[in-house]
Write a protein that holds these residues in place. Structure first.
Motif, short mmCIF file in Angstrom:
data_model
loop_
_atom_site.label_atom_id
_atom_site.label_comp_id
_atom_site.label_asym_id
_atom_site.label_seq_id
_atom_site.Cartn_x
_atom_site.Cartn_y
_atom_site.Cartn_z
N ASN A 274 59.49 40.24 26.12
CA ASN A 274 60.18 39.71 27.30
C ASN A 274 60.51 38.23 27.14
O ASN A 274 61.57 37.77 27.56
CB ASN A 274 59.33 39.94 28.56
CG ASN A 274 59.54 41.35 29.09
OD1 ASN A 274 60.57 41.66 29.68
ND2 ASN A 274 58.58 42.23 28.84
N HIS A 275 59.61 37.50 26.49
CA HIS A 275 59.86 36.09 26.23
C HIS A 275 61.11 35.93 25.34
O HIS A 275 61.96 35.08 25.60
CB HIS A 275 58.64 35.48 25.54
CG HIS A 275 58.87 34.10 25.01
ND1 HIS A 275 58.87 32.98 25.81
CD2 HIS A 275 59.16 33.67 23.75
CE1 HIS A 275 59.14 31.92 25.07
NE2 HIS A 275 59.32 32.31 23.81
N VAL A 276 61.21 36.79 24.31
CA VAL A 276 62.36 36.71 23.40
C VAL A 276 63.65 37.03 24.18
O VAL A 276 64.67 36.35 24.02
CB VAL A 276 62.17 37.67 22.20
CG1 VAL A 276 63.43 37.80 21.37
CG2 VAL A 276 61.01 37.20 21.33
N ALA A 277 63.58 38.06 25.02
CA ALA A 277 64.77 38.44 25.81
C ALA A 277 65.22 37.27 26.69
O ALA A 277 66.41 36.99 26.82
CB ALA A 277 64.46 39.67 26.66
N ASP A 278 64.24 36.55 27.28
CA ASP A 278 64.59 35.42 28.17
C ASP A 278 65.06 34.22 27.35
O ASP A 278 66.06 33.59 27.67
CB ASP A 278 63.37 35.02 29.00
CG ASP A 278 63.01 36.11 30.00
OD1 ASP A 278 63.90 36.91 30.35
OD2 ASP A 278 61.83 36.17 30.40
N ARG A 279 64.32 33.94 26.30
CA ARG A 279 64.60 32.75 25.49
C ARG A 279 66.01 32.79 24.90
O ARG A 279 66.70 31.77 24.81
CB ARG A 279 63.56 32.69 24.37
CG ARG A 279 63.60 31.46 23.53
CD ARG A 279 62.46 31.50 22.51
NE ARG A 279 62.45 30.28 21.77
CZ ARG A 279 61.39 29.47 21.65
NH1 ARG A 279 60.25 29.78 22.20
NH2 ARG A 279 61.48 28.36 20.97
N PHE A 280 66.44 34.00 24.47
CA PHE A 280 67.76 34.13 23.87
C PHE A 280 68.76 34.74 24.85
O PHE A 280 69.84 35.18 24.46
CB PHE A 280 67.66 34.93 22.56
CG PHE A 280 66.80 34.25 21.54
CD1 PHE A 280 67.32 33.20 20.79
CD2 PHE A 280 65.47 34.60 21.37
CE1 PHE A 280 66.51 32.53 19.86
CE2 PHE A 280 64.65 33.94 20.46
CZ PHE A 280 65.18 32.89 19.70
N ASN A 281 68.36 34.76 26.11
CA ASN A 281 69.27 35.16 27.20
C ASN A 281 69.94 36.51 26.92
O ASN A 281 71.15 36.67 27.02
CB ASN A 281 70.33 34.06 27.37
CG ASN A 281 71.14 34.26 28.62
OD1 ASN A 281 70.67 34.91 29.57
ND2 ASN A 281 72.37 33.76 28.61
N LEU A 282 69.12 37.50 26.52
CA LEU A 282 69.68 38.77 26.05
C LEU A 282 70.02 39.74 27.19
O LEU A 282 70.87 40.61 27.02
CB LEU A 282 68.69 39.45 25.10
CG LEU A 282 68.33 38.67 23.83
CD1 LEU A 282 67.28 39.43 23.01
CD2 LEU A 282 69.58 38.43 22.97
N ARG A 283 69.36 39.60 28.32
CA ARG A 283 69.42 40.68 29.32
C ARG A 283 70.82 40.97 29.84
O ARG A 283 71.12 42.09 30.22
CB ARG A 283 68.50 40.36 30.50
CG ARG A 283 67.04 40.42 30.15
CD ARG A 283 66.17 40.06 31.34
NE ARG A 283 64.92 39.51 30.89
CZ ARG A 283 63.89 40.25 30.45
NH1 ARG A 283 63.98 41.56 30.48
NH2 ARG A 283 62.80 39.68 30.03
#
Ligand code: N01
Length: 539
Positions: free
Chosen positions: A103-112
C-alpha cells in the motif's frame, strides 16, 4: 439469437476506452508494471479482482502468514529511495507488514488512479487486423489495448478440495488463500486444519494457541526448517542498506534463486559424516531457506539429498515427544526440497501440546465431511471450524480462468491443454503482444519472486519501447524458439530430483492437470542471459 444475446456475446461491442496497455492484477508485478509503463508515457489500465493492492499478500491473511524470503531481499529494488527508507521490522515480515508495504508503494508512486479494483478480467480477444486486444471485464465493459500483460500471480487461484459433504458442514470454513479481512478468533473452538504445505505449517502453531482442540489432517508429511524469525535491529538494516547495490546485483545475476547468500563449493558426499552434520546443525540453527544451500548437489544427487533429509527427519524425532507422531511427521516419499521446502515457527513442537492431534489421512483417508466432524476410514473427528490449507491451481490456474483468444480464435486453454507452452515464460506463440509476468517456463516460483518480477517487467517495458521505436505492430516468439524452450525447461528439470515429487510444481495437486514441471529450474542468473534471443525472434 436475439440482438441482446449477440451483443452480450460479442466482446467487440460497446468498447468504452482505449489504452496502450491493459495489466491484469495489482500485486507486486502489476504495480511495478504500471509504474514502468507510466514512465514511458504510455496509457495503462490495471484491473484487480480484490479491493486493494498486494496480490498474494492481499488474499493470504491466514494466522501466521509471513514471507519465507528475508524481508530485506523480498522487496523492490527499482527505487533506491524506497529501499533506503522502508523499515522492515522483522527478519521475515508478517503478512500485514508486507501488505502495508504494498500500500505504501501504491501511495508513494500514486498508482491507484490507474487501477480499477473489484473488477475481474473475463475475456481478452486478439484482433488480427488491428493488432489490438479487446478486453472484457466483470463490470460488463470492453476496452481496447495494444498490449495485455498478465500479472495474475503464480499462487493466486485458491483450490477448494473436492471432499464429499463439504457443503454440509455447519461451522465456518476458511481457505488460507482466501482468508477473510476481519480477524478470525478460534478461542474455545474445535478446529480442523486440512493440508500441511507452507500455509498449513505456518498457521497450525498460531491456531493451536487459540483453539480448545486442533486436529491436523495430514496427507503428505513435509520437510520444514525453523525460520528463527526475530526483530531486525537498526544496525542490521543499515548493514544491508549500505551494500544494497552489490547485494541486489549478485542476487539477480549470480544466484540460482535470486537470494543473496553464500554459494556452496562442495557436494554433501565430499564431507565426512561429522563435518556434514556440523554444517547441517549450523544451518538449522541459522534457520530459513539457506538450509538447502549448504551443499551444491542436494537437488541433483539422491544420495546427497538423503543426508539432508535424514538430518531433518532426525530433528523431527528429537523435537516431537510421541514417537508415533514423530514418525508420521517425518517425510518419506519425496527428496527434501523437491516439494517447496517449508519455513516454520515451532511447527513440530506444536504436536507436543495436549490440545493438538495429528491424523494421517494417507493411510486413513477422509471419507466425508459431516455437519460437525471429519469422517475418516477409522472414525469421526469432531470439529466446529475447518481451515483448508489445500493450496492453489498454481502457475496456470489464474490465467486459465480468463477466456484468452489469440490468432485464428485459438484459446490459450486449448493451446495449453497438455501443459503450458511459452517462450521464456513470457509469451506464447499465437498470442501476439500478450505478456505473462513470471509465467510457466520462467524461474518464477523457484526464485525470490520480486527479483523475477522486476526482471520481467523491465524486459516487457524495453520490448514495448523497442517495438514503438521501430513502428512494429505485433510481436510473438517463433514456433521453433518456443518448442526449443519448452524442451529445454523440461530437460533441465529432469536432470534434478524435483520431478520425483507429486508437487504443485508438476501440477500434481490438481486432478486431471497435465503433469509437466512448470517453472524453469536453470536459475535466475542463467535465465537472465537468455532474453536477447527473444528479440531476434521478432516477426
Ligand atoms: O499449498 P500446498 P500451500 N485432501 O499445495 C493437502 C507458497 N507459500 O498453500 O501434499 C487432503 O503446498 C496437500 O497434500 P498433498 C509456497 O510456494 C509461501 O501450503 O497433495 N489434503 C498439502 O499438504 C507454497 O509451496 C508461503 O498430499 C489435501 C496441502 O494440502 C505454496 O504457496 C506461505 C487435499 C497443500 O499444500 C503453496 O502452499 C504459504 C485433499 N483433497 C504459501 N488437497 C511463504 O512465503 C490438498 N491437500 C512462507
Amino acid at each position: 439469437m436475439s440482438a441482446l444475446q449477440s451483443l452480450a456475446g460479442n466482446s467487440h461491442a460497446a468498447t468504452t476506452a482505449t489504452y496502450d496497455v491493459v495489466v491484469v492484477g495489482a500485486g507486486f508485478a502489476g504495480m511495478y508494471m504500471l509504474h514502468r509503463l507510466r514512465g514511458q508515457g504510455l496509457s495503462a489500465r490495471v484491473y484487480e479482482q480484490g479491493s486493494g493492492v498486494g496480490g498474494t499478500w492481499y488474499w493470504n491473511r491466514y494466522p501466521g502468514a509471513r514471507c519465507d524470503v528475508e524481508s530485506m531481499q523480498y522487496s523492490y529494488s527499482f527505487s533506491d529511495e524506497l529501499q533506503q527508507q522502508w523499515d522492515w521490522s522483522e527478519r521475515y515480515a508478517p503478512q500485514p507488514e508486507i501488505l502495508k508495504y504494498a500500500n505504501h508503494v501504491a501511495d508513494r508512486f500514486n498508482l491507484r488512479s490507474d487501477i480499477q479494483f473489484n473488477t475481474r478480467v473475463d475475456q481478452a480477444v486478439f484482433d488480427e487486423r488491428e493488432n489490438t486486444w479487446s478486453v472484457t471485464t466483470s463490470d460488463g465493459k470492453t476496452v481496447t489495448a495494444k498490449y495485455v500483460v498478465l500479472a495474475t500471480g503464480c499462487l493466486s487461484n485458491a483450490r477448494m478440495p473436492d471432499i464429499k459433504g463439504l457443503e454440509n458442514f455447519k461451522g465456518n470454513v476458511y481457505h488460507t488463500g482466501h482468508w477473510p479481512h476481519e480477524a478470525v478468533d478460534f478461542t474455545g473452538q474445535r478446529v480442523g486444519v486440512i493440508g500441511t504445505g507452507s500455509s498449513g505449517i505456518q498457521s497450525v502453531p498460531v491456531i493451536a494457541e487459540q483453539a480448545s482442540h486442533l486436529t491436523v489432517f495430514q496427507r503428505t508429511a513435509n520437510f520444514s526448517i525453523p525460520a528463527r524469525n526475530a526483530p531486525l535491529t537498526e544496525q542490521e538494516r543499515q548493514a544491508f542498506r549500505a551494500r544494497y547495490p552489490e547485494i541486489r546485483r549478485i542476487a539477480r545475476e549470480e544466484m540460482k534463486n535470486g537470494i543473496f547468500q553464500e554459494v556452496p563449493d562442495r557436494g554433501a558426499l565430499d564431507d565426512g559424516g561429522n563435518e556434514r552434520r556440523a554444517k547441517y546443525e549450523a544451518r538449522w540453527s541459522r534457520g530459513g531457506l539457506t538450509f538447502m544451500g549448504v551443499y551444491n548437489n542436494l537437488a541433483l544427487d539422491k544420495a546427497a539429498n538423503d543426508t539432508a533429509a535424514d538430518f531433518v527427519r532426525g530433528k523431527i524425532a528429537e523435537i516431537v515427544s510421541d514417537p508415533q507422531t514423530a514418525k508420521l511427521l517425518q517425510p518419506n516419499n519425496h527428496p527434501i526440497g523437491s516439494k517447496r521446502i517449508c519455513i516454520d515457527s515451532d511447527y513440530f513442537a506444536t504436536f507436543n501440546r495436549p490440545n493438538v492431534t495429528l491424523i494421517d489421512i494417507k493411510s486413513n483417508p477422509i471419507e466425508e465431511i459431516l455437519p460437525n466432524a471429519v469422517r475418516t476410514a477409522s472414525g469421526d473427528y469432531e470439529v466446529g471450524t475447518l481451515v483448508l490449507a489445500t493450496g492453489f491451481d498454481a502457475m496456470t490456474g489464474s490465467v486459465a480462468k480468463i477466456d484468452i483468444r489469440g490468432r485464428n480464435g485459438q484459446t490459450l486453454n486449448e493451446k495449453w491443454a497438455e501443459g503450458p507452452k511459452t517462450y521464456l515464460g513470457l509469451m506464447s506463440v499465437g498470442f501476439p503482444n500478450l505478456f505473462i509476468i513470471t509465467g510457466p517456463g520462467s524461474p518464477s516460483v523457484l526464485s525470490n519472486m520480486i527479483v523475477s518480477i522486476e526482471q520481467h517487467v523491465d524486459w516487457i517495458t524495453d520490448c514495448i519501447a523497442y517495438m514503438r521505436d521501430r513502428g512494429f505492430g505485433a510481436m510473438e516468439a517463433k514456433q521453433d524458439a518456443e518448442d526449443r524452450w519448452v524442451a529445454h525447461v523440461n530437460e533441465v528439470a529432469h536432470t534434478t530430483l524435483y520431478p520425483q515429487a507429486n508437487s504443485w510444481y508438476m501440477g500434481a495437486n490438481i486432478p486431471g492437470k497435465p503433469q509437466i514441471f512448470m517453472p524453469y529450474i536453470g536459475g535466475v542468473g542463467v535465465y537472465r542471459t537468455s532474453p536477447p534471443r527473444a528479440m531476434r525472434d521478432l516477426r
